[in-house]
Design a protein around this motif. Structure first.
Motif, PDB file in Angstrom:
ATOM      1  N   MET A   1      -0.267  -2.550  23.521  1.00  0.00           N
ATOM      2  CA  MET A   1       0.757  -3.093  22.888  1.00  0.00           C
ATOM      3  C   MET A   1       1.456  -3.737  23.956  1.00  0.00           C
ATOM      4  O   MET A   1       1.521  -3.442  25.299  1.00  0.00           O
ATOM      5  N   ILE A   2       1.972  -4.998  23.768  1.00  0.00           N
ATOM      6  CA  ILE A   2       2.997  -5.895  24.820  1.00  0.00           C
ATOM      7  C   ILE A   2       4.356  -5.372  24.290  1.00  0.00           C
ATOM      8  O   ILE A   2       4.987  -5.868  23.522  1.00  0.00           O
ATOM      9  N   PHE A   3       5.164  -4.917  25.481  1.00  0.00           N
ATOM     10  CA  PHE A   3       6.525  -4.647  25.015  1.00  0.00           C
ATOM     11  C   PHE A   3       7.447  -5.724  25.720  1.00  0.00           C
ATOM     12  O   PHE A   3       7.326  -5.863  27.099  1.00  0.00           O
ATOM     13  N   LYS A   4       8.125  -6.497  24.855  1.00  0.00           N
ATOM     14  CA  LYS A   4       9.057  -7.622  25.350  1.00  0.00           C
ATOM     15  C   LYS A   4      10.418  -7.085  25.010  1.00  0.00           C
ATOM     16  O   LYS A   4      11.043  -7.041  23.859  1.00  0.00           O
ATOM     17  N   GLU A   5      11.215  -6.849  26.136  1.00  0.00           N
ATOM     18  CA  GLU A   5      12.640  -6.546  25.878  1.00  0.00           C
ATOM     19  C   GLU A   5      13.263  -7.459  25.404  1.00  0.00           C
ATOM     20  O   GLU A   5      13.290  -8.680  25.859  1.00  0.00           O
ATOM     21  N   PRO A  16       1.142  -6.683  19.082  1.00  0.00           N
ATOM     22  CA  PRO A  16      -0.101  -6.084  19.226  1.00  0.00           C
ATOM     23  C   PRO A  16      -1.036  -6.607  20.070  1.00  0.00           C
ATOM     24  O   PRO A  16      -1.039  -7.867  20.243  1.00  0.00           O
ATOM     25  N   GLN A  17      -1.934  -5.923  20.598  1.00  0.00           N
ATOM     26  CA  GLN A  17      -2.978  -6.482  21.264  1.00  0.00           C
ATOM     27  C   GLN A  17      -4.115  -6.289  20.571  1.00  0.00           C
ATOM     28  O   GLN A  17      -4.783  -5.311  20.373  1.00  0.00           O
ATOM     29  N   LYS A  18      -4.501  -7.245  19.669  1.00  0.00           N
ATOM     30  CA  LYS A  18      -5.656  -7.369  18.741  1.00  0.00           C
ATOM     31  C   LYS A  18      -6.928  -7.488  19.162  1.00  0.00           C
ATOM     32  O   LYS A  18      -7.119  -8.334  20.106  1.00  0.00           O
ATOM     33  N   GLY A  24     -12.234  -8.956  11.175  1.00  0.00           N
ATOM     34  CA  GLY A  24     -10.850  -8.803  11.266  1.00  0.00           C
ATOM     35  C   GLY A  24     -10.384  -8.352  12.537  1.00  0.00           C
ATOM     36  O   GLY A  24     -10.918  -8.841  13.649  1.00  0.00           O
ATOM     37  N   PHE A  25      -9.399  -7.490  12.632  1.00  0.00           N
ATOM     38  CA  PHE A  25      -9.012  -6.865  14.092  1.00  0.00           C
ATOM     39  C   PHE A  25      -8.523  -5.709  13.931  1.00  0.00           C
ATOM     40  O   PHE A  25      -8.295  -4.885  12.864  1.00  0.00           O
ATOM     41  N   PHE A  26      -8.372  -5.021  15.212  1.00  0.00           N
ATOM     42  CA  PHE A  26      -7.876  -3.583  15.487  1.00  0.00           C
ATOM     43  C   PHE A  26      -6.681  -3.726  16.293  1.00  0.00           C
ATOM     44  O   PHE A  26      -6.731  -4.460  17.229  1.00  0.00           O
ATOM     45  N   ALA A  27      -5.411  -3.011  16.276  1.00  0.00           N
ATOM     46  CA  ALA A  27      -4.510  -2.946  17.085  1.00  0.00           C
ATOM     47  C   ALA A  27      -3.717  -1.597  17.002  1.00  0.00           C
ATOM     48  O   ALA A  27      -3.508  -1.205  15.814  1.00  0.00           O
ATOM     49  N   ARG A  28      -3.318  -0.949  18.016  1.00  0.00           N
ATOM     50  CA  ARG A  28      -2.576   0.292  18.045  1.00  0.00           C
ATOM     51  C   ARG A  28      -1.049  -0.481  17.773  1.00  0.00           C
ATOM     52  O   ARG A  28      -0.664  -1.230  18.056  1.00  0.00           O
ATOM     53  N   THR A  29      -0.431   0.597  16.948  1.00  0.00           N
ATOM     54  CA  THR A  29       1.165   0.387  16.562  1.00  0.00           C
ATOM     55  C   THR A  29       2.039   1.324  17.141  1.00  0.00           C
ATOM     56  O   THR A  29       3.167   0.811  17.282  1.00  0.00           O
ATOM     57  N   PHE A  30       1.294   2.423  17.687  1.00  0.00           N
ATOM     58  CA  PHE A  30       1.947   3.525  18.379  1.00  0.00           C
ATOM     59  C   PHE A  30       1.458   4.104  19.468  1.00  0.00           C
ATOM     60  O   PHE A  30       0.118   4.580  19.175  1.00  0.00           O
ATOM     61  N   ASP A 106       1.621 -11.827   9.099  1.00  0.00           N
ATOM     62  CA  ASP A 106       0.780 -12.739   9.988  1.00  0.00           C
ATOM     63  C   ASP A 106       0.786 -12.511  11.650  1.00  0.00           C
ATOM     64  O   ASP A 106       0.097 -12.166  12.159  1.00  0.00           O
ATOM     65  N   ASN A 107       2.318 -12.104  12.238  1.00  0.00           N
ATOM     66  CA  ASN A 107       2.117 -11.994  13.732  1.00  0.00           C
ATOM     67  C   ASN A 107       2.106 -10.492  14.016  1.00  0.00           C
ATOM     68  O   ASN A 107       1.884 -10.265  14.999  1.00  0.00           O
ATOM     69  N   ALA A 108       2.319  -9.525  12.965  1.00  0.00           N
ATOM     70  CA  ALA A 108       2.240  -8.067  13.202  1.00  0.00           C
ATOM     71  C   ALA A 108       3.097  -7.514  14.094  1.00  0.00           C
ATOM     72  O   ALA A 108       2.982  -6.443  14.803  1.00  0.00           O
ATOM     73  N   PHE A 109       4.279  -8.327  14.418  1.00  0.00           N
ATOM     74  CA  PHE A 109       5.039  -7.825  15.804  1.00  0.00           C
ATOM     75  C   PHE A 109       5.818  -6.438  14.954  1.00  0.00           C
ATOM     76  O   PHE A 109       5.988  -6.537  13.913  1.00  0.00           O
ATOM     77  N   GLN A 110       6.339  -5.738  15.895  1.00  0.00           N
ATOM     78  CA  GLN A 110       6.910  -4.609  15.451  1.00  0.00           C
ATOM     79  C   GLN A 110       8.497  -4.707  16.325  1.00  0.00           C
ATOM     80  O   GLN A 110       8.509  -5.596  17.393  1.00  0.00           O
TER      81      GLN A 110
END
Length: 178
Positions: A1-5, A16-18, A24-30, A106-110
């Motif tokens: 994951m990329i953390f942007k304050e 996410p780092q897809k 498709g894709f895989f990415a961690r959410t936590f 689409d962007n899958a941001f959290q």
């Protein structure tokens, strides 16, 4: 994951780092280790979801008080939403300031929201669904809210007349004590 304050101290957009291939894709959410590295809450006691059927529906601005303050990790699993957070932590260098971000399937941001923030969102598409983790159990009677269009914050919402619950429409204005 990329953390942007964000401009609000302690609040982060998590990108996410897809890992993509033809399926498709895989990415961690936590990841507890990555959250710890950024000084974020790592214990979440409840997972919630919300589906909103209509576009231009507003939910918020909600926060918890009296020891029930919760950190949240919010993501949009279907559709898109305009997410807003407000720093309600007295003594914080960003107290009373807000930040906005579009979260979408689409962007899958959290969005990582620290304890002591008000949170709300409006839907940008029909059938929008969000999922979120919270660090505290739901505590009836320890909920609070502020008016979504309070001129103090000057939030640039993407619409003028949202559909919302009566309780959200009747929250009071925010008042900064002298």
């Amino acid at each position: 994951m990329i953390f942007k304050e964000t401009k609000l101290k302690g609040a982060f957009i998590l990108e996410p780092q897809k890992r993509k291939d033809n399926r498709g894709f895989f990415a961690r959410t936590f990841c507890i280790n990555e959250f710890k590295e950024h000084g974020l809450e790592t214990v979440f006691v409840q997972g919630n979801m919300s589906r909103t059927l209509a576009k231009n529906t507003l939910r918020g601005m909600h926060y918890q008080i009296d020891g029930a303050e919760e950190a949240k990790v919010v993501r949009c699993t279907r559709g898109a939403l305009f997410d807003v957070i407000i720093d309600m932590r007295e003594g914080s260098p960003t107290f009373g300031q807000h930040n906005t971000v579009e979260l979408s399937e689409d962007n899958a941001f959290q969005l990582y929201i620290p304890k002591g923030f008000a949170h709300g969102f409006c839907t940008l598409r029909e059938n929008t669904e969000i999922a979120y983790l919270v660090s505290e159990f739901y505590s009836p009677g320890k909920e609070a809210g502020i008016r979504w269009d309070d001129p103090f914050f000057a939030i640039n919402w993407p619409f003028e007349n949202p559909d919302m619950a009566e309780r959200d429409a009747t929250y009071p204005d925010f008042k900064v004590l002298p």
